[in-house]
Design an enzyme around this catalytic site. Structure first.
Site, short mmCIF file in Angstrom:
data_model
loop_
_atom_site.label_atom_id
_atom_site.label_comp_id
_atom_site.label_asym_id
_atom_site.label_seq_id
_atom_site.Cartn_x
_atom_site.Cartn_y
_atom_site.Cartn_z
N HIS A 50 18.31 70.18 4.97
CA HIS A 50 18.86 71.47 4.54
C HIS A 50 19.52 71.28 3.19
O HIS A 50 20.25 70.31 3.00
CB HIS A 50 19.85 72.02 5.56
CG HIS A 50 20.31 73.41 5.22
ND1 HIS A 50 19.59 74.52 5.56
CD2 HIS A 50 21.39 73.86 4.56
CE1 HIS A 50 20.21 75.60 5.12
NE2 HIS A 50 21.32 75.23 4.51
N LEU A 90 20.17 77.22 14.71
CA LEU A 90 19.69 77.05 13.33
C LEU A 90 20.73 76.42 12.41
O LEU A 90 21.86 76.87 12.33
CB LEU A 90 19.29 78.43 12.79
CG LEU A 90 18.72 78.43 11.36
CD1 LEU A 90 17.44 77.65 11.28
CD2 LEU A 90 18.54 79.86 10.88
N ASP A 91 20.31 75.38 11.68
CA ASP A 91 21.18 74.69 10.71
C ASP A 91 22.45 74.13 11.36
O ASP A 91 23.48 73.96 10.70
CB ASP A 91 21.59 75.64 9.55
CG ASP A 91 20.39 76.04 8.72
OD1 ASP A 91 19.36 75.35 8.80
OD2 ASP A 91 20.48 77.05 8.02
N GLU A 92 22.38 73.84 12.64
CA GLU A 92 23.55 73.32 13.33
C GLU A 92 23.22 72.03 14.08
O GLU A 92 24.03 71.54 14.86
CB GLU A 92 24.10 74.35 14.33
CG GLU A 92 24.84 75.49 13.72
CD GLU A 92 26.29 75.15 13.39
OE1 GLU A 92 26.74 74.04 13.70
OE2 GLU A 92 26.96 76.02 12.82
N GLY A 133 21.81 78.99 6.31
CA GLY A 133 20.90 80.09 6.06
C GLY A 133 20.18 79.98 4.73
O GLY A 133 20.05 78.89 4.17
#
Lengths: 288, 288, 288, 288
Positions: free
Chosen positions: D195, D230-232, D204
């Protein structure tokens, strides 16, 4: 001789417009001032212009006031605000702390040894703990406790200290209290806070514990001008430190101390050397 | 639109003297050129002045040649040398390699994707190994073997390639051969070498093995202009990477590759963006 | 509760041989000690084995002496030397300084706030300048001037302070004097020096001025055990800081202070936490 | 000979309990395996134990299968899961990309030159753009376009590629699509995403544009295992790069590329060398 022992600083900003550099450099030439270092930047997206010039005057008896008076009209044509700073100027400062002493200790050391061109006029705290440290450095210490009920009154006394000492900069060296909107506004552009996270990540309380919970591999610190929006003020400097799975929250707290000190003192140095320009929610920083 | 897609660069240097900034900025104002970014520095110890200006011209049909011609007389008054660079300029380059491909691969990637404003005209090597990599990128590959006996002749052919391709910059991307004094002189200020150590530490051969023997905790790389004094040319960029006791010499070699690539490509980017000024044995670098 | 508040440390080293890990871990299991963190490394090139274990004992009344006595025979089979360190141990330390106070100030702060598990027994200096700083921290200050003629005598008195205070570690926090071979030998493996360069680059005097002359883009600091070969002792930690053309020698000196403090205090922390193993001219460092 | 050319890796984890280290090290001793490097860590807060051992077997004809079979019962007593990895093992991998090629190019280079012990079995993309790059490296390229309507079907084909190629690791090298919960679960612990921000900051879309708006002075990248949130997902590595006011959003995108490549390839290297342990929402990483 230190690099800047004989140089003046002219820092200015205005809306973007043809001739913004020339109005400064032509004037300096006319005044027979010798430019030793200059940075300028024009922000295409926001239409702002920023310039910082270090210069040696033509003679030792150079008069800052006369220079200022002569430049003010030219600057006005460009809606340009400017500051002229003489060599050896030490900015008067008030430091606000709570109980943690690492940032205060670091600032006092740099102050005492002349590394930071500041003149600390007072230390203010809502706790009595750090008084001996201030006193050893010969500084007045104002213990101004705060409760939800007395906040307005306490802030009035804080403001009084700032006013009476003539402080041009307030350093929140882990003060840990949220300032009121009113005080934030009074201190706009001249109060620097250190937050112990890489803002905007981990806003609010106990950022190292938040960081631990997320399992991050880097922790950091952010020095920023305060504004009314908590932990959202314009960022001046950020620093970072690697951490590992073996670092528990209390280890992150300990590891973060050094980077907090470095990030804050760096921001203060940049500010007092007139290297930082505030522009809406962002800063322009002309680092060496 | 990229930051510099429409800006010209004026880079100049001359001996220190009152008016050096003004001669540049006044001219730009007269030409109705809008300065978007400017750095200048005056080296107190050596008496050299350096300035780099990015500007937007008043109109799309701005004539670089006319600008140059008009400025040349003013510059001459200050013994000022200058270069004017149009937006979108891609500097013609020859890359020299030996067998190690990491720096070449990195440069080719940045070239292919437009990240580096260069135009690679040829790859030259004393070994045939990297020909497929060059060919895949559509580049001529000159395999020019070298022996102690054929060195002069080989260098003559290298020089021929440089001349014929019109290369303005030669990148020694781990070429591993010492150039003759004659070729060094011809390439003065326009040949960048990457050395796999933090010069001046670990000069000469097998620097990572030297570093292992000394038990260092950091290894690094240095990009520098070549000169007649081996591994002593003016430094442009240096990078560093932590290592540990568990890194054997071959691990240091492996760990060093990334920092070599980054250090070299950074130096090349700074050079082609006219951010580097050569001044005796040192460089002035106006980084962003 | 801090990470290590209840853990013991067993640090050991011996020649490489099958079973070196097992002799340690089996014993800990038998003693019902719970290993919380362990590192081991076998140096293929030199044939040395190193292990560091943190463990929680089975009960609060754990007897270190009994553990030691029981382990000593097993260790002997492997020619293994080892140290057992109880939780909360603070290593007795003597700090030697000259006139520069930044490293001393930093160590005193970390000592005073409990960040470094050391017990400073005395500060020794060849100059009187830093006495007030030591005194404010409640520490004995021994002003022992040195001249070429009195060197032997002065070192005898230094050694006396070390002996009488029971110091297990001597920290040369910018002491600026070369110790005699004799004193170096006596302090082998227990005296840490900070050198203000990235050794082995810029050995000797005025390294920042040397660095300026070479035009480096990074300056650094090296903490190392002293040995008879000046500035060549085994390296523990190194730190680095970017610099630019605008940094004159005196600026490099100023910029280097922070990295010197961090590099030295880091080395001291690693040493007192038994994370550093000395092996010929190199160190094995089990960092977190 | 490279450091690990002849060493096996045993990586294991289990709930905290007395004897967890001993059960591993005693067995290795019995098998006459020589431990060259070992790390263990016990997470006090979560009660998890993790160990990674590199060892040389007693003879070249060492049988991994026999070792595994003999150890499985002992491990079971501790609810210990473990993996045994032979020297020279190359983990089969599928790489997923979209249009941005920098991470793919970097991984392909490291793969081609043997720097990463992986075996790339296929490249999957929702766009055709990167096919030539894959093909030059002799790799199958699966162009599997995706629309909201065809997502389930597309993911089924992706899964088919993963299954058929026997990939043990999926690398999302800027794939830019959110995977379904179902696919995330199937790939739990064996899919690494990069990311382009310092998570959890700027989750995001368009993180560099978010970063610009906030005026940060550092940008970064995060490699993490994907999970349903998401993204975690659990973070493996993070990298950081300083930026300035002069970097517009597109400059941040450009500056971030290098740190994305380094952060992702570092995470992949750590994973395939069995240095990463997944434990709830965090990772334990035994770096060198």
């Amino acid at each position: 001789m230190s690099r800047t022992a004989d140089t003046w600083i002219l820092a200015a900003q205005c809306p973007s417009r043809l001739g913004t550099v020339d109005v400064v450099t032509r004037f300096l030439k006319e005044q027979r001032c010798y430019i030793t270092e200059q940075h300028s930047f024009d922000d295409r997206l926001s239409g702002g212009f920023f310039i910082r010039t270090e210069f040696r005057p033509p003679a030792a008896d150079f008069e800052g006031e006369a220079f200022r008076a002569a430049f003010v009209d030219r600057a006005a044509e460009f809606d340009m605000t400017f500051e002229l700073t003489a060599p050896g100027t030490r900015m008067p400062v008030v430091i606000m702390v709570s109980k943690a002493d690492h940032c205060l200790n670091d600032l006092l050391y740099r102050y005492r040894t002349g590394q930071l061109p500041i003149e600390i006029r007072a230390v203010v705290s809502n706790h009595p703990d750090l008084e001996p440290l201030a006193v050893w450095h010969g500084l007045p210490y104002h213990h101004l406790p705060i409760t939800p009920e007395t906040k307005a009154e306490q802030e009035a006394r804080v403001w009084q200290v700032i006013e009476e000492t003539g402080a041009e900069l307030v350093i929140l060296a882990r003060y840990m209290q949220v300032l009121s909107s009113d005080l934030c506004e009074k201190l706009s552009g001249r109060a620097i806070n250190i937050h112990h996270s890489l803002l905007p990540g981990f806003k609010g309380a106990r950022p190292y514990h938040q960081a631990y919970d997320k399992g991050v591999k880097l922790v950091g610190a952010t020095a920023h001008y305060i504004n009314d929006d908590l932990d959202e003020g314009p960022i001046i400097t950020q620093g970072v430190e690697p951490v590992s799975h073996a670092d528990y929250p209390e280890d992150l707290v300990a590891k973060g101390r050094d980077i907090e000190c470095l990030t804050l003192s760096r921001a203060v140095a940049l500010h007092v050397e007139r290297r930082v320009f505030l522009h809406a929610s962002r800063t322009v920083v002309f680092d060496r």
